[in-house]
Design a protein around this motif. Structure first.
Motif, PDB file in Angstrom:
ATOM      1  N   GLU A   1      57.438  62.397 -11.935  1.00 54.52           N
ATOM      2  CA  GLU A   1      57.618  63.334 -13.033  1.00 54.52           C
ATOM      3  C   GLU A   1      56.350  64.167 -13.268  1.00 54.52           C
ATOM      4  O   GLU A   1      56.407  65.384 -13.456  1.00 54.52           O
ATOM      5  CB  GLU A   1      57.977  62.542 -14.292  1.00 54.52           C
TER       6      GLU A   1
ATOM      7  N   VAL B   1      60.462  66.922 -21.312  1.00 53.91           N
ATOM      8  CA  VAL B   1      60.137  65.542 -20.933  1.00 53.91           C
ATOM      9  C   VAL B   1      61.223  64.573 -21.400  1.00 53.91           C
ATOM     10  O   VAL B   1      61.051  63.361 -21.329  1.00 53.91           O
ATOM     11  CB  VAL B   1      58.751  65.100 -21.461  1.00 53.91           C
TER      12      VAL B   1
ATOM     13  N   LEU C   1      62.536  63.943 -24.487  1.00 53.15           N
ATOM     14  CA  LEU C   1      62.289  63.133 -25.677  1.00 53.15           C
ATOM     15  C   LEU C   1      62.759  63.805 -26.963  1.00 53.15           C
ATOM     16  O   LEU C   1      62.365  63.403 -28.048  1.00 53.15           O
ATOM     17  CB  LEU C   1      60.789  62.827 -25.804  1.00 53.15           C
TER      18      LEU C   1
ATOM     19  N   MET D   1      57.240  57.819 -13.229  1.00 60.80           N
ATOM     20  CA  MET D   1      56.374  58.711 -13.988  1.00 60.80           C
ATOM     21  C   MET D   1      55.509  59.568 -13.067  1.00 60.80           C
ATOM     22  O   MET D   1      55.226  60.710 -13.365  1.00 60.80           O
ATOM     23  CB  MET D   1      55.458  57.902 -14.926  1.00 60.80           C
TER      24      MET D   1
ATOM     25  N   GLN E   1      57.658  56.147 -23.024  1.00 60.65           N
ATOM     26  CA  GLN E   1      57.876  57.261 -23.956  1.00 60.65           C
ATOM     27  C   GLN E   1      56.542  57.792 -24.470  1.00 60.65           C
ATOM     28  O   GLN E   1      56.337  59.005 -24.569  1.00 60.65           O
ATOM     29  CB  GLN E   1      58.754  56.797 -25.124  1.00 60.65           C
TER      30      GLN E   1
ATOM     31  N   LEU F   1      51.836  63.426 -22.179  1.00 55.15           N
ATOM     32  CA  LEU F   1      51.964  64.480 -21.171  1.00 55.15           C
ATOM     33  C   LEU F   1      52.400  65.797 -21.813  1.00 55.15           C
ATOM     34  O   LEU F   1      51.817  66.857 -21.558  1.00 55.15           O
ATOM     35  CB  LEU F   1      53.004  64.007 -20.144  1.00 55.15           C
ATOM     36  N   ALA F   2      53.408  65.701 -22.689  1.00 56.05           N
ATOM     37  CA  ALA F   2      53.911  66.900 -23.364  1.00 56.05           C
ATOM     38  C   ALA F   2      52.817  67.527 -24.220  1.00 56.05           C
ATOM     39  O   ALA F   2      52.634  68.744 -24.258  1.00 56.05           O
ATOM     40  CB  ALA F   2      55.121  66.539 -24.239  1.00 56.05           C
TER      41      ALA F   2
ATOM     42  N   TYR G   1      46.942  56.547 -23.842  1.00 57.56           N
ATOM     43  CA  TYR G   1      47.762  57.626 -24.440  1.00 57.56           C
ATOM     44  C   TYR G   1      47.053  58.361 -25.565  1.00 57.56           C
ATOM     45  O   TYR G   1      47.177  59.563 -25.697  1.00 57.56           O
ATOM     46  CB  TYR G   1      49.122  57.113 -24.938  1.00 57.56           C
TER      47      TYR G   1
ATOM     48  N   GLN H   1      53.782  57.726 -22.915  1.00 61.19           N
ATOM     49  CA  GLN H   1      53.169  58.469 -21.816  1.00 61.19           C
ATOM     50  C   GLN H   1      53.761  59.877 -21.718  1.00 61.19           C
ATOM     51  O   GLN H   1      53.044  60.839 -21.489  1.00 61.19           O
ATOM     52  CB  GLN H   1      53.386  57.693 -20.516  1.00 61.19           C
ATOM     53  N   ARG H   2      55.063  59.995 -21.939  1.00 68.47           N
ATOM     54  CA  ARG H   2      55.700  61.320 -21.898  1.00 68.47           C
ATOM     55  C   ARG H   2      55.200  62.199 -23.032  1.00 68.47           C
ATOM     56  O   ARG H   2      54.994  63.395 -22.856  1.00 68.47           O
ATOM     57  CB  ARG H   2      57.223  61.174 -21.995  1.00 68.47           C
TER      58      ARG H   2
END
Lengths: 261, 283, 352
Positions: free
Chosen positions: C176, C122, C124, C173, C139, C145-146, C85, C141-142
């Motif tokens: 997503e 995402v 969050l 994921m 979370q 990504l964001a 991450y 990971q999101r």
């Protein structure tokens, strides 16, 4: 890819020159033929080494320093290893501030500790100089012993100890046959660090040394205040050689990067 | 079953305390009790107020206290800068060079304070390297008095403590995941921005720990001011020593001791709190 | 906004070790290509080359009409999602996401708005003020990504982004990730060692081995028609039988393998069959039947798979794995014949 900026490298080079240069100066001036300290040395002679080795006070103080460093370090390890073990193994059974308690010898200014020990040893209890020095140095190096041995224990998997006990090995024997061999490097590192710290100590020793008994750093201090000739440079070089020898032993057994941990 | 396990628990706790007891006894008997005794000496003398009043209003004592604080502060800032530059380069050096550079920083650390201070007596003395150099370059016509000045003490202390700063910072900088710099770069951060916005904030805890070590170390240093500062540059530590061992004014020495302990603890607590505030990620 | 990526004749080495050789790869605009292979195959090296953390020893890397080959990483404008991450531990979730916008000189109010919108996407928003240490793996990971998406990069790259998550979350994921990538139409390179993950998420998959791309195709083609024995094994063809054609008649090909094993294959099922070839079958492509037909076999250990039984079989051509029906379990030691199911088998060129 991400190269370090040349200006930074140059800066670091200057810092290292500053760190190592003065030691070169001491080494150089110890070989001078002059009766005053100068660098670069004028001429080349070993007379100041002869002078240093012939000096009874230096020799006696070196012996005292070794006695104090070995005695103090052993005492500190003797009480420090069980304490570190208890704190690593049974943390829940002990209050959290205990770790902080063992940092106190570093936290309290050494000069204050030395003065307080002087009052304790000379006035309140009356302990002879050598035992007082050994006790004082044991106190001084105890935090290093607890911390370094503790760091080593932190990486030890105690299930090995439980396995040994489940196989029928009594707890005390398990400690000596299973735990101790696995934290050997931590104990060596603690010994070296404590030994060198003790060997170099001034602030505590300066109060505890008495008439006729002095440690080497205190003897150097006294000598420098009276004479300013290269004898002390020669003694310093001998001390550095001792340090190099100790570092070589550490390097052989552990690798020197263990000091940054 | 439950009962017996509780009993063995209690037995275990007793055994645990037994293991810690000798070490506790050393710290309690040789440090806590004697230092507490020293600290209460002025208080129980019946003239504590007068003692501290005399200490803090005396022009000489004031000057010594301020000088000690000033020396410690300057030493901390200079070692911080020098140490950070060196540590940053060391942490990014290839493995082999890094080991050598760490050894080179550890070696002075393992050489005693007396030897290292003595080195600067040689360098800063009248016939020393520094005066030689200044005269050769033509910046001085006669040897300058550098020894026994505040400058000499600061140089000596910076020399003493920069390796400590390097060693504590290298560990911190090495622990910063290199992927963070890569992530920042991939998001468009220039090398300068990576340094300011990622590396520096993450190094703050290490910078604070290093600063505490250097400040308290130079605030309480004895050998270096004794050798390089002499009587002209008396600091609290050398003053304590003089009172205790030269003029045998133990009450005065105890007063100074209390002042040093209080200031040291205040600095440690303040810096620790600052570290918490600046880096909530570690809290 | 979306741009094609192309690598041409790229090589890389660490010291004197060559880790990548003459690698060429084109990823079309908006396409998601996975680099799939075991560790050490060069997939991560390829990603690091494109990201700019490693300089190629030869070759060129282009993104759209820009030559990236010698561009420093921070000028490449690539959204990267790291395996661990790599969230900034000292910055809040919102500040992590806004980091790239800040580097682009976007005003604080603007970047707060954009970061908030991306966090919303995402899911969050509620965690915007948290520090990364207070997040779960999914979370984190999101957020990663964001953070990569919010800068609207023309290229997204993923370095084994799901390998630290548990199985269930991994599947959620990847759906997503695929949806977000599709919705933005961003070109993407996805590095993984997980075959199922690569096949489920990608338009095309490049299977890599020893610093080369062995085969680059759609998941369907890779799954049905592997080009080499390496790829075949990688995608689950467990049985490989080297064979030689003995006679041909109207597209029916008689071929013989080791131990006198003889099979008849139809070119209508497989396409043209060369004189020497390797027959690759999946375990379910070899069906246990009565003796006398197909490959003669003696059955060994039987394992229950839920939809069928799997058997270890000893045959004149060596050990093979075959499947048998649930309603007719066979005992170890029984004699059987193994029939080849053409749709679950493939013809590979003979090993050189």
């Amino acid at each position: 890819m991400n190269r370090t900026h040349p200006a930074l490298i140059a800066g670091a080079a200057v810092v290292y020159l500053f760190l190592l240069g003065p030691l070169v100066v001491v080494v150089g001036s110890s070989f001078s033929t002059t009766t005053f300290l100068t660098f670069p040395p004028q001429g080349l002679s070993l007379r100041w080494y002869e002078n240093a080795l012939a000096n009874g006070a230096f020799r006696a103080s070196f012996v005292t320093s070794m006695q104090v460093a070995v005695g103090g370090t052993f005492l500190a390890l003797l009480v420090g290893i069980p304490a570190a073990y208890a704190m690593a193994r049974r943390r829940q059974a002990l209050p959290g501030f205990l770790g902080l308690f063992f940092v106190l010898p570093i936290l309290i200014p050494e000069i204050v500790t030395g003065f307080s020990l002087l009052r304790l040893a000379a006035v309140q209890v009356g302990i002879p100089v050598l035992p007082a020095l050994i006790l004082g140095h044991a106190l001084l190096v105890l935090p290093y012993c607890v911390r370094v041995v503790g760091a080593s224990l932190a990486t030890f998997d105690f299930s090995a100890e439980e396995a040994a006990i489940s196989l029928g090995c009594p707890p005390l024997k398990t400690f000596f046959t299973v735990v101790l061999p696995n934290i050997r490097s931590g104990i060596i590192a603690a010994f070296v660090l404590a030994f060198i710290t003790s060997l170099n100590d001034v602030s505590i020793s300066v109060f505890l040394t008495g008439p006729g008994i002095s440690t080497l750093p205190i003897q150097i201090l006294t000598y420098v205040e009276q004479f300013f000739d290269p004898t002390v440079a020669a003694v310093s070089v001998l001390l550095m050689v001792l340090t190099v020898a100790v570092m070589a032993i550490v390097e052989r057994t552990l690798g020197l990067t263990s000091f940054t941990k | 079953m439950a009962k017996s396990s509780k009993a063995s628990d209690r037995q275990g706790a007793a055994a645990t305390w037994l293991l810690v007891a000798p070490a506790l006894a050393i710290v309690a008997g040789l440090l806590v009790a004697p230092v507490a005794n020293t600290a209460t000496m002025p208080l129980t003398s019946g003239r504590a107020v007068a003692l501290y009043q005399r200490f803090f209003t005396g022009a000489f004592n004031q000057a010594v206290t301020l000088r000690t604080l000033e020396i410690a502060a300057v030493t901390t800032v200079v070692s911080l800068v020098l140490g950070f530059v060196a540590a940053y380069v060391v942490a990014r050096a290839p493995q082999k060079a890094r080991s050598i550079l760490i050894v080179a920083a550890v070696f002075p650390l393992l050489t005693g304070t007396v030897v290292r201070s003595f080195a600067f007596m040689v360098i800063l003395g009248r016939n020393g390297l520094a005066n030689d150099f200044l005269q050769k370059v033509g910046l001085a016509s006669a040897p300058l008095q550098m020894l026994y000045t505040e400058f000499a003490v600061i140089v000596g202390l910076v020399y003493l403590f920069t390796p400590l700063m390097i060693v504590s910072l290298v560990g911190v900088l090495e622990n910063i995941d290199p992927d963070l710099s890569r992530a920042a770069a991939s998001l468009g951060a220039t090398p300068g921005a990576v340094f300011r916005q990622v590396i520096l904030p993450l190094a703050v805890p290490g910078l604070i720990v290093g600063s505490v070590l250097v400040f308290t170390g130079s605030f309480t240093a004895f050998a270096t001011p004794q050798l390089l500062g002499g009587e002209q540059q008396t600091v609290l530590a050398t003053l304590l020593y003089q009172k205790a061992m030269v003029s045998f004014d133990w009450m005065g020495a105890a007063t100074i001791a209390t002042v040093m302990v209080v200031i040291t603890l205040l600095v440690v607590v303040a810096m620790t709190m600052l570290a918490r505030r600046l880096n909530p990620a570690t809290g | 906004m979306t741009q094609p990526l192309s690598l041409h004749g790229v090589g890389a080495r660490y010291g004197t070790t060559r880790v990548l050789e003459n690698l060429s790869l084109s990823v079309g605009a908006g396409e998601l290509v996975s680099l799939l292979g075991a560790s050490g195959c060069g997939k991560t090296t390829t990603l690091r080359l494109v990201a700019g953390f490693l300089a190629p020893s030869e070759g060129t890397i282009r993104l759209g009409d820009r030559d990236l080959t010698t561009l420093p990483p921070h000028k490449r404008d690539i959204g990267l999602v790291f395996q661990n991450y790599a969230l900034f531990p000292h910055l809040s979730v919102a500040d992590n996401v806004a980091f790239g916008l800040k580097q682009r000189g976007i005003a604080p109010a603007d970047r707060a708005r954009q970061a908030a919108a991306m966090l919303e996407r995402v899911g969050l928003s509620a965690l915007a003020d948290r520090l990364p240490a207070a997040l779960s793996g999914g979370q984190k990971q999101r957020v990663a990504l964001a953070r990569a998406l919010v800068i609207r990069p023309p290229l997204l790259m993923f370095d084994e982004p799901l390998s630290n998550l548990d199985a269930k979350l991994r599947i959620d994921m990847r759906v997503e990730i695929r949806e977000l990538q599709r919705a933005n139409g961003t070109t993407a390179v996805y590095v993984t060692h997980d075959q199922e993950e690569a096949f489920s998420i990608s338009d095309r998959v490049a299977i890599m081995d020893a610093g080369r791309i062995v085969q680059l195709d759609t998941p369907e083609v890779l799954y049905r028609r592997p080009a080499t024995a390496f790829v075949a094994r990688f995608v689950g063809f467990e049985n490989l039988l080297p064979m030689t054609v003995s006679s041909r008649q109207d597209g029916a090909v008689m071929a013989e393998g080791a131990g006198g094993v003889s099979l008849t294959l139809d070119e209508r099922d497989f396409g043209p069959i060369p004189d020497r070839f390797v027959l690759a079958t999946r375990p379910e492509g070899l069906v246990v039947g009565p003796p006398g037909r197909g490959i003669p076999a003696r059955l060994g250990l039987r394992t229950y798979l839920g939809r069928a039984y799997a058997y270890r079989c000893e045959t004149p051509a060596g050990a093979l794995v075959a499947h048998g029906a649930l309603d007719a379990p066979q005992e170890p030691g029984a004699a059987a014949g193994l029939a080849v199911v053409p749709s679950l088998s493939a013809i590979l060129p003979a090993a050189a």
